[in-house]
Design a protein around this motif. Structure first.
Motif, PDB file in Angstrom:
ATOM      1  N   GLY A   6       0.795  -1.222   0.000  1.00 13.96           N
ATOM      2  CA  GLY A   6       0.000   0.000   0.000  1.00 13.96           C
ATOM      3  C   GLY A   6       0.825   1.269   0.000  1.00 13.96           C
ATOM      4  N   PHE A   7       2.143   1.144   0.042  1.00 14.48           N
ATOM      5  CA  PHE A   7       3.033   2.300   0.028  1.00 14.48           C
ATOM      6  C   PHE A   7       3.538   2.542  -1.391  1.00 14.48           C
ATOM      7  N   THR A   8       3.438   3.765  -1.854  1.00  9.00           N
ATOM      8  CA  THR A   8       3.992   4.122  -3.160  1.00  9.00           C
ATOM      9  C   THR A   8       5.512   4.232  -3.038  1.00  9.00           C
ATOM     10  N   PRO A   9       6.218   4.241  -4.158  1.00 15.60           N
ATOM     11  CA  PRO A   9       7.670   4.434  -4.082  1.00 15.60           C
ATOM     12  C   PRO A   9       8.054   5.712  -3.337  1.00 15.60           C
ATOM     13  N   ILE A  10       7.241   6.771  -3.478  1.00 13.77           N
ATOM     14  CA  ILE A  10       7.536   8.012  -2.745  1.00 13.77           C
ATOM     15  C   ILE A  10       7.350   7.788  -1.248  1.00 13.77           C
ATOM     16  N   ASP A  11       6.258   7.091  -0.891  1.00 14.78           N
ATOM     17  CA  ASP A  11       6.030   6.775   0.519  1.00 14.78           C
ATOM     18  C   ASP A  11       7.195   5.976   1.096  1.00 14.78           C
ATOM     19  N   LEU A  12       7.639   4.985   0.347  1.00 15.06           N
ATOM     20  CA  LEU A  12       8.731   4.135   0.816  1.00 15.06           C
ATOM     21  C   LEU A  12      10.021   4.925   0.980  1.00 15.06           C
ATOM     22  N   GLY A  13      10.253   5.855   0.061  1.00 19.48           N
ATOM     23  CA  GLY A  13      11.434   6.699   0.184  1.00 19.48           C
ATOM     24  C   GLY A  13      11.437   7.482   1.480  1.00 19.48           C
ATOM     25  N   LYS A  14      10.275   7.985   1.859  1.00 17.54           N
ATOM     26  CA  LYS A  14      10.171   8.738   3.112  1.00 17.54           C
ATOM     27  C   LYS A  14      10.341   7.816   4.321  1.00 17.54           C
ATOM     28  N   LEU A  15       9.709   6.645   4.273  1.00 19.21           N
ATOM     29  CA  LEU A  15       9.783   5.702   5.388  1.00 19.21           C
ATOM     30  C   LEU A  15      11.200   5.174   5.607  1.00 19.21           C
ATOM     31  N   LEU A  16      11.949   5.076   4.512  1.00 23.12           N
ATOM     32  CA  LEU A  16      13.293   4.501   4.600  1.00 23.12           C
ATOM     33  C   LEU A  16      14.372   5.554   4.779  1.00 23.12           C
ATOM     34  N   ALA A  17      13.973   6.802   4.951  1.00 24.92           N
ATOM     35  CA  ALA A  17      14.950   7.878   5.142  1.00 24.92           C
ATOM     36  C   ALA A  17      15.830   7.565   6.351  1.00 24.92           C
ATOM     37  N   GLY A  18      17.129   7.640   6.133  1.00 30.39           N
ATOM     38  CA  GLY A  18      18.069   7.351   7.214  1.00 30.39           C
ATOM     39  C   GLY A  18      18.427   5.883   7.342  1.00 30.39           C
ATOM     40  N   ARG A  19      17.800   5.038   6.540  1.00 33.56           N
ATOM     41  CA  ARG A  19      18.115   3.618   6.569  1.00 33.56           C
ATOM     42  C   ARG A  19      18.729   3.196   5.232  1.00 33.56           C
ATOM     43  N   ILE A  20      19.568   2.192   5.297  1.00 30.08           N
ATOM     44  CA  ILE A  20      20.154   1.645   4.078  1.00 30.08           C
ATOM     45  C   ILE A  20      19.655   0.215   3.936  1.00 30.08           C
ATOM     46  N   ALA A  21      18.567   0.062   3.223  1.00 29.52           N
ATOM     47  CA  ALA A  21      17.949  -1.250   3.043  1.00 29.52           C
ATOM     48  C   ALA A  21      17.085  -1.225   1.798  1.00 29.52           C
ATOM     49  N   GLY A  22      17.056  -2.336   1.101  1.00 33.19           N
ATOM     50  CA  GLY A  22      16.223  -2.427  -0.088  1.00 33.19           C
ATOM     51  C   GLY A  22      15.982  -3.876  -0.453  1.00 33.19           C
ATOM     52  N   ALA A  23      14.937  -4.109  -1.231  1.00 33.34           N
ATOM     53  CA  ALA A  23      14.620  -5.438  -1.737  1.00 33.34           C
ATOM     54  C   ALA A  23      13.836  -5.278  -3.024  1.00 33.34           C
ATOM     55  N   SER A  24      14.314  -5.912  -4.099  1.00 34.31           N
ATOM     56  CA  SER A  24      13.672  -5.769  -5.407  1.00 34.31           C
ATOM     57  C   SER A  24      13.418  -7.127  -6.028  1.00 34.31           C
ATOM     58  N   PRO A  25      12.186  -7.400  -6.435  1.00 33.49           N
ATOM     59  CA  PRO A  25      11.897  -8.681  -7.085  1.00 33.49           C
ATOM     60  C   PRO A  25      12.388  -8.671  -8.529  1.00 33.49           C
ATOM     61  N   TYR A  26      12.658  -9.861  -9.060  1.00 30.66           N
ATOM     62  CA  TYR A  26      13.026  -9.973 -10.468  1.00 30.66           C
ATOM     63  C   TYR A  26      12.480 -11.274 -11.032  1.00 30.66           C
ATOM     64  N   ILE A  27      12.232 -11.273 -12.321  1.00 32.51           N
ATOM     65  CA  ILE A  27      11.828 -12.471 -13.047  1.00 32.51           C
ATOM     66  C   ILE A  27      12.667 -12.516 -14.317  1.00 32.51           C
ATOM     67  N   SER A  28      13.505 -13.538 -14.442  1.00 35.19           N
ATOM     68  CA  SER A  28      14.364 -13.669 -15.614  1.00 35.19           C
ATOM     69  C   SER A  28      13.924 -14.878 -16.439  1.00 35.19           C
ATOM     70  N   SER A  29      14.660 -15.174 -17.475  1.00 33.58           N
ATOM     71  CA  SER A  29      14.293 -16.292 -18.344  1.00 33.58           C
ATOM     72  C   SER A  29      14.380 -17.631 -17.629  1.00 33.58           C
TER      73      SER A  29
END
Length: 362
Positions: A6-29
């Motif tokens: 329910g968080f937009t990328p902008i929302d997430l940017g604000k929530l993660l301010a001051g933190r160094i963390a990320g997770a990105s899904p991927y689908i390859s061949s």
């Protein structure tokens, strides 16, 4: 693109301010998963994001519309890019026009639908038992187990894997194919010579082929750049569809002035033939061994090396302890087995030559 939970990328940017963390899904061949990273203190945040990527991807229409607009601009530029058009043509020739080698086009965009895309995503990430999670970095096992149990142990799961291995069924031309593509105004040319090189992903066979590409690249640099002085760059590489066996290629790529293409192509093929017949020198093989060991000394201090190595061993069904034997693997290289790889994986009767030429050469 749309965010998670329910968080937009902008929302997430604000929530993660001051933190160094990320997770990105991927689908390859050949696989799918989530790539994440964090500082040790922000690991819980990265795991929370991983959990949300599995269970709560956003599906807002605004995000889909934004993606389509960006794709439209990107594809319009791509259609006019000589490099992009050339790259696609090389892929299509080298896979006998396999569907996976064809680029997305503007006329394909109307067929994209957010509901189908979300459904496919949810299907891929529906069963956590299909996934193996790897952690590399500064942590203790006891310290991360509670977090893993909380965020990964609670992912939706059927209790056992149900994913099946697909087969892309790629093929390579059975004879020699030559083609010239004319596009663009820049007064330079690009040439790719590609050879069929299926090692069946056998570990030592693949390693010897990689050594062979290094030997050949060194020889070609000396011939093209230093002796002929007519090339911008030259590189030799091996690629495959790992972890799926059955398809692999070795490629020689070089740039040049348009008027020098034929001369340099002939020089490349002549040098490949010399190495194929005569093999590498003892000095060639020793240089590869020393370079590999030096690279290994640097690599073992990098998290990325261990992460990619563990993933590769898992996908290929190999014992991860073999990662520790790579120094010994380098020592196993000889003039004879590298020569055998040069003979086998640079076949004179099964390769393609594709050149990009400018529309005007004046």
């Amino acid at each position: 693109t749309a965010g998670v939970g329910g968080f937009t990328p902008i929302d997430l940017g604000k929530l993660l301010a001051g933190r160094i963390a990320g997770a990105s899904p991927y689908i390859s061949s050949y696989s799918q998963g989530v790539n994440g990273s964090s500082t040790p203190k922000d690991l819980e945040t990265a795991l929370q994001l991983t959990y949300l990527n599995f269970t709560a991807p956003n599906a807002g229409p605004d995000a889909f519309d934004l993606m389509k607009r960006r794709l439209e601009a990107s594809l319009a530029n791509q259609a006019q890019s000589p490099g992009a058009v050339y790259g696609e043509r090389v892929r299509r020739i080298n896979t006998v026009d396999h569907y996976s080698a064809r680029a997305l086009r503007l006329e394909d965009l109307p067929r994209l639908g957010p509901a189908k895309m979300l459904s496919f995503y949810q299907q891929v990430f529906a069963n956590a038992a299909n996934f193996t999670f790897f952690f590399v970095g500064t942590f203790t096992v006891d310290g991360v187990v509670p977090l893993v149990e909380q965020y990964l142990g609670s992912l939706p799961s059927k209790g056992s894997p149900d994913a099946t291995k697909g087969d892309m069924r790629l093929d390579f031309p059975r004879s020699v194919v030559r083609e010239t593509l004319t596009k663009g105004q820049e007064p330079r040319s690009q040439t790719v010579i590609t050879f069929f090189a299926d090692t069946q992903l056998e570990e030592l066979e693949t390693h010897r082929l990689q050594a062979a590409t290094e030997v050949l690249e060194k020889r070609l640099r000396e011939i093209l750049r230093e002796e002929l002085g007519g090339t911008y760059s030259v590189g030799v590489s091996y690629s495959s569809t790992s972890p799926q066996p059955g398809y692999g290629v070795t490629s020689v790529q070089f740039g040049s002035a348009p008027e020098n293409v034929q001369k340099l192509t002939a020089a490349v093929m002549a040098e490949i033939d010399r190495v194929r017949r005569g093999g590498p020198s003892a000095e060639d093989v020793q240089a590869v061994k020393e370079g590999e060991k030096n690279d290994l000394q640097t690599a073992v201090r990098q998290n990325g090396y261990w992460l990619s190595s563990l993933q590769a061993m898992h996908l290929l069904g190999r014992d991860p302890k073999r990662i520790l034997l790579r120094g010994e693997r380098a020592d196993s290289l000889t003039q004879e087995n590298v020569h055998a790889a040069l003979r086998k994986y640079f076949p004179n009767d099964r390769h393609t030559e594709v050149t990009l030429m400018p529309e005007t050469t004046s």
